[in-house]
Design an enzyme around this catalytic site. Structure first.
Site, PDB file in Angstrom:
ATOM      1  N   CYS A   2       0.839  -1.195   0.000  1.00  0.00           N
ATOM      2  CA  CYS A   2       0.000   0.000   0.000  1.00  0.00           C
ATOM      3  C   CYS A   2       0.875   1.245   0.000  1.00  0.00           C
ATOM      4  O   CYS A   2       2.074   1.176   0.238  1.00  0.00           O
ATOM      5  CB  CYS A   2      -0.872  -0.008   1.248  1.00  0.00           C
ATOM      6  SG  CYS A   2      -1.789  -1.544   1.431  1.00  0.00           S
ATOM      7  N   ARG A  27       1.477   1.587  -6.159  1.00  0.00           N
ATOM      8  CA  ARG A  27       1.722   0.643  -5.050  1.00  0.00           C
ATOM      9  C   ARG A  27       0.459  -0.133  -4.698  1.00  0.00           C
ATOM     10  O   ARG A  27       0.473  -1.015  -3.849  1.00  0.00           O
ATOM     11  CB  ARG A  27       2.212   1.415  -3.827  1.00  0.00           C
ATOM     12  CG  ARG A  27       3.552   2.084  -3.984  1.00  0.00           C
ATOM     13  CD  ARG A  27       3.854   2.982  -2.811  1.00  0.00           C
ATOM     14  NE  ARG A  27       4.120   2.226  -1.612  1.00  0.00           N
ATOM     15  CZ  ARG A  27       5.344   1.924  -1.182  1.00  0.00           C
ATOM     16  NH1 ARG A  27       6.382   2.315  -1.885  1.00  0.00           N
ATOM     17  NH2 ARG A  27       5.530   1.236  -0.096  1.00  0.00           N
ATOM     18  N   TRP A  73      -3.715  -1.953  -1.524  1.00  0.00           N
ATOM     19  CA  TRP A  73      -3.691  -3.171  -2.335  1.00  0.00           C
ATOM     20  C   TRP A  73      -4.105  -4.262  -1.373  1.00  0.00           C
ATOM     21  O   TRP A  73      -3.336  -4.632  -0.492  1.00  0.00           O
ATOM     22  CB  TRP A  73      -2.298  -3.406  -2.913  1.00  0.00           C
ATOM     23  CG  TRP A  73      -2.190  -4.663  -3.741  1.00  0.00           C
ATOM     24  CD1 TRP A  73      -2.969  -5.022  -4.823  1.00  0.00           C
ATOM     25  CD2 TRP A  73      -1.262  -5.740  -3.564  1.00  0.00           C
ATOM     26  NE1 TRP A  73      -2.582  -6.242  -5.302  1.00  0.00           N
ATOM     27  CE2 TRP A  73      -1.532  -6.699  -4.564  1.00  0.00           C
ATOM     28  CE3 TRP A  73      -0.243  -5.983  -2.662  1.00  0.00           C
ATOM     29  CZ2 TRP A  73      -0.803  -7.885  -4.667  1.00  0.00           C
ATOM     30  CZ3 TRP A  73       0.496  -7.159  -2.789  1.00  0.00           C
ATOM     31  CH2 TRP A  73       0.197  -8.096  -3.769  1.00  0.00           C
ATOM     32  N   ASN A  99       0.628  -0.399   6.287  1.00  0.00           N
ATOM     33  CA  ASN A  99       1.088  -1.233   5.163  1.00  0.00           C
ATOM     34  C   ASN A  99       1.772  -2.440   5.781  1.00  0.00           C
ATOM     35  O   ASN A  99       2.707  -2.299   6.559  1.00  0.00           O
ATOM     36  CB  ASN A  99       2.077  -0.435   4.300  1.00  0.00           C
ATOM     37  CG  ASN A  99       2.604  -1.267   3.129  1.00  0.00           C
ATOM     38  OD1 ASN A  99       1.947  -2.203   2.693  1.00  0.00           O
ATOM     39  ND2 ASN A  99       3.784  -0.929   2.648  1.00  0.00           N
ATOM     40  N   GLY A 100       1.280  -3.644   5.481  1.00  0.00           N
ATOM     41  CA  GLY A 100       1.878  -4.848   6.043  1.00  0.00           C
ATOM     42  C   GLY A 100       0.785  -5.842   6.416  1.00  0.00           C
ATOM     43  O   GLY A 100      -0.359  -5.702   6.004  1.00  0.00           O
ATOM     44  N   GLU A 482      11.350 -14.374 -19.184  1.00  0.00           N
ATOM     45  CA  GLU A 482      11.005 -12.985 -18.848  1.00  0.00           C
ATOM     46  C   GLU A 482      10.006 -12.424 -19.854  1.00  0.00           C
ATOM     47  O   GLU A 482       9.052 -11.734 -19.493  1.00  0.00           O
ATOM     48  CB  GLU A 482      12.274 -12.135 -18.796  1.00  0.00           C
ATOM     49  CG  GLU A 482      12.083 -10.634 -18.830  1.00  0.00           C
ATOM     50  CD  GLU A 482      11.289 -10.079 -17.641  1.00  0.00           C
ATOM     51  OE1 GLU A 482      11.048 -10.826 -16.677  1.00  0.00           O
ATOM     52  OE2 GLU A 482      10.899  -8.891 -17.696  1.00  0.00           O
ATOM     53  N   LYS A 486       6.265 -10.815 -19.132  1.00  0.00           N
ATOM     54  CA  LYS A 486       5.801  -9.498 -19.592  1.00  0.00           C
ATOM     55  C   LYS A 486       4.472  -9.617 -20.320  1.00  0.00           C
ATOM     56  O   LYS A 486       3.525  -8.882 -20.072  1.00  0.00           O
ATOM     57  CB  LYS A 486       6.844  -8.864 -20.518  1.00  0.00           C
ATOM     58  CG  LYS A 486       8.112  -8.419 -19.856  1.00  0.00           C
ATOM     59  CD  LYS A 486       7.980  -7.137 -19.090  1.00  0.00           C
ATOM     60  CE  LYS A 486       7.842  -7.223 -17.617  1.00  0.00           C
ATOM     61  NZ  LYS A 486       8.588  -8.075 -16.788  1.00  0.00           N
ATOM     62  N   GLU A 489       1.638 -10.489 -17.907  1.00  0.00           N
ATOM     63  CA  GLU A 489       1.337  -9.435 -16.930  1.00  0.00           C
ATOM     64  C   GLU A 489       0.459  -8.344 -17.513  1.00  0.00           C
ATOM     65  O   GLU A 489      -0.436  -7.836 -16.840  1.00  0.00           O
ATOM     66  CB  GLU A 489       2.643  -8.774 -16.475  1.00  0.00           C
ATOM     67  CG  GLU A 489       3.368  -9.462 -15.366  1.00  0.00           C
ATOM     68  CD  GLU A 489       4.476  -8.587 -14.833  1.00  0.00           C
ATOM     69  OE1 GLU A 489       4.303  -8.007 -13.759  1.00  0.00           O
ATOM     70  OE2 GLU A 489       5.513  -8.479 -15.510  1.00  0.00           O
ATOM     71  N   HIS A 505      10.248 -32.367 -25.234  1.00  0.00           N
ATOM     72  CA  HIS A 505       9.870 -33.131 -24.034  1.00  0.00           C
ATOM     73  C   HIS A 505       8.441 -32.834 -23.601  1.00  0.00           C
ATOM     74  O   HIS A 505       8.100 -32.991 -22.429  1.00  0.00           O
ATOM     75  CB  HIS A 505      10.856 -32.809 -22.903  1.00  0.00           C
ATOM     76  CG  HIS A 505      12.267 -33.191 -23.231  1.00  0.00           C
ATOM     77  ND1 HIS A 505      12.710 -34.492 -23.262  1.00  0.00           N
ATOM     78  CD2 HIS A 505      13.320 -32.421 -23.615  1.00  0.00           C
ATOM     79  CE1 HIS A 505      13.981 -34.524 -23.618  1.00  0.00           C
ATOM     80  NE2 HIS A 505      14.380 -33.284 -23.841  1.00  0.00           N
ATOM     81  N   LYS A 603       3.045  -3.202  -7.685  1.00  0.00           N
ATOM     82  CA  LYS A 603       4.438  -3.030  -8.092  1.00  0.00           C
ATOM     83  C   LYS A 603       5.403  -3.831  -7.231  1.00  0.00           C
ATOM     84  O   LYS A 603       6.382  -4.366  -7.718  1.00  0.00           O
ATOM     85  CB  LYS A 603       4.829  -1.553  -8.032  1.00  0.00           C
ATOM     86  CG  LYS A 603       6.255  -1.270  -8.455  1.00  0.00           C
ATOM     87  CD  LYS A 603       6.540  -1.771  -9.866  1.00  0.00           C
ATOM     88  CE  LYS A 603       7.981  -1.612 -10.265  1.00  0.00           C
ATOM     89  NZ  LYS A 603       8.284  -2.323 -11.527  1.00  0.00           N
TER      90      LYS A 603
HETATM   91  C1  AGP Z   1       7.890  -8.173 -13.058  1.00  0.00           C
HETATM   92  O1  AGP Z   1       7.410  -7.483 -14.206  1.00  0.00           O
HETATM   93  C2  AGP Z   1       6.856  -8.164 -11.937  1.00  0.00           C
HETATM   94  N1  AGP Z   1       6.463  -6.855 -11.588  1.00  0.00           N
HETATM   95  C3  AGP Z   1       7.298  -8.992 -10.747  1.00  0.00           C
HETATM   96  O2  AGP Z   1       7.573 -10.296 -11.201  1.00  0.00           O
HETATM   97  C4  AGP Z   1       8.551  -8.468 -10.018  1.00  0.00           C
HETATM   98  O3  AGP Z   1       9.695  -8.653 -10.835  1.00  0.00           O
HETATM   99  C5  AGP Z   1       8.728  -9.285  -8.725  1.00  0.00           C
HETATM  100  O4  AGP Z   1       7.602  -9.069  -7.915  1.00  0.00           O
HETATM  101  C6  AGP Z   1      10.003  -8.921  -7.941  1.00  0.00           C
HETATM  102  O5  AGP Z   1       9.916  -7.577  -7.504  1.00  0.00           O
HETATM  103  P1  AGP Z   1      11.264  -6.888  -6.904  1.00  0.00           P
HETATM  104  O6  AGP Z   1      12.267  -6.876  -8.021  1.00  0.00           O
HETATM  105  O7  AGP Z   1      10.828  -5.534  -6.487  1.00  0.00           O
HETATM  106  O8  AGP Z   1      11.728  -7.746  -5.765  1.00  0.00           O
END
Ligand code: AGP
Length: 608
Positions: A2, A27, A73, A99-100, A482, A486, A489, A505, A603
């Site tokens: 958050c 956030r 969040w 936050n937590g 990766e 992307k 996501e 496989h 994020k």
């Molecule tokens: C990547 O596009 C995502 N946002 C997510 O996988 C991110 O890389 C992961 O949560 C790790 O975050 P950090 O690098 O802040 O630890």
């Protein structure tokens, strides 16, 4: 995770709170709220993003020179107005934003209910407001908060207002970031420096177990055993604009386009003048221990983990170092065999990912040398590791990591060269060759970015696909993983990243004309084998988008082609990932989605 913001000073609080919340929407944005102190604690909340809160506020005339705000969040309790922060106790004497995760909130809630407290949310956070109110009977301000927090198990970035102490904010940190902004006769509190950068660059970063009373006059710090704490005010240099969009439609695009500068910033001052040595000041104080290291474990989540997989090839090839790469969320539950000659490198853009933090803590418990590769200055991973290297990538606001990922690959290259030279496994000539090629990368990235229109056309061609594979081999396999992340996501296409060698496989059973594959096939040491994989796909009617450095080698094997410049094999991931970021971004737009606000994501995942 958050977003938290607070203000106390001579200005009206509300404009400060709203600007801070707007800067922190990435956030988490499923609900938001503010509370100001003016003849009592006045609270306004709304479900949805900050714009919804602004609509609610238009019906109020919130005045007051101290206040707190929160953008949420959800972790406990559905995202609705009733669960939005700030939370109040039953009598409106205490307001909190948190936050937590409070792990023992259920038992505390039952105990408070039995004592006559009534709750108006399903959140874990609300218990804090009630607990603090109860403790105010034994002392006010930090004393009450300190006593309440002694009852709490879990994590918190906590900001508290009390009706009877209207010109003081109270903060406490355990496991979630908090920073205090220092102004002239005014102070700010936030979970993220960029929320208060419009007002001050002078910041105090709290560490776990620290509490503070923040008023117009100043900041009084102590820790959980109530001993006073002295902390330095740090100068935080990011520009506010750097966290804005620079005129682009989305943060994600802005951050993809700024990657040439990001590589320059990540390498700035880290290559010696003659260009044959990597210079990493953040590792100098552990240089002696690094020479004794016989094994490196890299931990991370998501994109950071995939960057670590590229790092594995780099450290093995350039530094002759045995490497394992582990998902932080798994590593922390294993019984890893770690000695004092093991180094554990945590990769994390935010530096606040809960699983990565716990992995580092496990490594520390076993006396490993802990290192951080982190973008956010003053973040928890940065403070809890023995040494490390900052990305210097600037704030990454887009939920999908792009420039931070590229910076991670850049820094991992520098770290591999640094370690290779320290261990004597990399000659000055070989190091010079890598660093000279690295110097060319920003311009090569620029040429790919100029090719954005053709990548948009490919996205439009495939905009209705529901599944696709991303394939790569050796250095390109982590880029396949990766790239699939992307695409998942931001466009919600079901994309899977696979090592080419794994196709036969099982996954090749998926292939037909409706199941396209993106193949990362630069001219490298394994190109012939990758070309064979492409021929296997074609034989089953599979359509191919080829990412190549030499069109003549693959033009007959693909429907669409993206050409990237040729560089050293170990640096080629820095170039092949760029069109993959753009492809995911353009696919999101083609499917009328907002790449900056992907559903269900935030994020940084500071909860487990
Ligand atoms: C990547 O596009 C995502 N946002 C997510 O996988 C991110 O890389 C992961 O949560 C790790 O975050 P950090 O690098 O802040 O630890």
């Amino acid at each position: 995770m958050c977003g938290i913001i607070g203000y106390v000073g001579k200005k009206q609080a509300l404009p400060v709170l709203m600007e801070g919340l707007t800067n922190m929407e990435y956030r988490g944005y499923d609900s938001a709220g503010v509370c100001v102190s003016k003849e009592g604690l006045i609270r306004v909340r709304a479900q949805g993003n900050i714009g919804k809160l602004k609509e609610q506020l238009a019906q109020h005339n919130l005045q007051g020179t101290s206040g707190i705000g929160h953008t949420r969040w959800a972790t406990h309790g559905i995202p609705d107005e009733g669960n939005a922060h700030p939370h109040l106790d039953c009598h409106g004497s205490v307001a909190i934003v948190h936050n937590g995760i409070i792990e023992n909130y259920q038992e505390l809630r039952e105990e408070l209910k039995a004592a006559g407290h009534t709750f108006d949310s399903q959140t874990d956070s609300e218990v804090l407001a009630h607990l603090i109110e109860v403790e105010c009977e034994h002392g006010s301000g930090l004393t009450a908060i300190h006593r309440a927090l002694k009852r709490v198990r879990g994590t918190y970035g906590l900001l508290v207002m009390m009706k009877d102490l209207p010109q003081t904010l109270f903060v406490a940190r355990m496991g979630s970031p908090l920073v205090i902004g220092v102004g002239s006769q005014e102070h700010y509190v936030a979970s993220d420096p960029s929320a208060i950068l419009p007002y001050t660059r002078d910041m105090i970063f709290l560490d776990d177990g620290e509490l503070a009373a923040v008023s117009v006059e100043g900041v009084g710090l102590m820790n959980l055993d109530q001993t006073p704490v002295n902390k330095q005010v740090e100068r935080f240099m990011w520009e506010v604009e750097a966290a804005k969009k620079n005129g682009q439609a989305h943060f994600m695009l802005k951050e993809i386009l700024e990657q040439p500068h990001v590589i320059e910033n990540s390498t700035r001052g880290r290559i010696d003048l003659i260009g044959t040595r990597a210079v990493l000041g953040g590792l100098s104080e552990v240089q002696d221990r690094l020479q004794e290291i016989d094994r490196l474990i890299i931990v991370g989540c998501g994109s950071a983990y995939y960057a670590g997989l590229v790092g594995e090839y780099l450290f093995e090839e350039l530094a002759g170092m045995p490497v394992e790469v582990e998902l932080a969320s798994e590593f922390r539950y294993r019984k890893p065999i770690i000695s004092t000659r093991t180094a554990v490198l945590a990769i994390s853009q935010s530096g606040e990912t809960a699983d990565t933090l716990e992995a580092i803590r496990e490594a520390k418990r076993k006396h490993a040398l802990t290192l951080g590769l982190v973008n956010v200055v003053g973040s928890s991973v940065a403070r809890e590791t023995d040494a490390g290297v900052y990305n210097h990538a600037g704030p990454e606001v887009g939920v999908a990591s792009t420039k931070a990922f590229l910076s991670q690959l850049t820094i991992l290259t520098l770290m591999s060269v640094y370690l290779g030279q320290l261990r004597g496994t990399l000659s000055e000539r070989a190091a010079g060759e890598v660093l000279a090629a690295l110097y060319e990368i920003p311009d090569q990235v620029e040429t790919i970015l100029h090719n954005r229109a053709s990548i948009r056309d490919i996205a439009l061609t495939y905009q209705d696909m529901t599944n696709c594979l991303f394939l790569g081999r050796k250095y390109q396999a982590p880029i396949a993983y990766e790239s699939a992340l992307k695409m998942k996501e931001v466009s919600y296409v079901h994309a899977e990243g696979y090592s080419c060698g794994e196709m036969k496989h099982g996954p090749i059973a998926l292939i037909d004309k409706s199941f396209p594959s993106v193949v990362l096939c630069p001219e490298d040491s394994v190109f012939e084998k990758t070309r064979s994989s492409m021929e296997e796909l074609r034989a089953r009617g599979g359509k191919i988008i080829a990412v190549t450095t030499n069109p003549d080698l693959v033009s007959h094997l693909c429907e669409d082609m993206i050409v990237v410049p040729q560089t050293l094999e170990c640096l080629q991931p820095l170039l092949t990932v760029i069109p993959m970021q753009l492809l995911a971004y353009e696919m999101a737009l083609a499917r009328n989605l907002d790449p900056d606000r992907p559903r269900n994501l935030a994020k940084s995942v500071t909860v487990e």
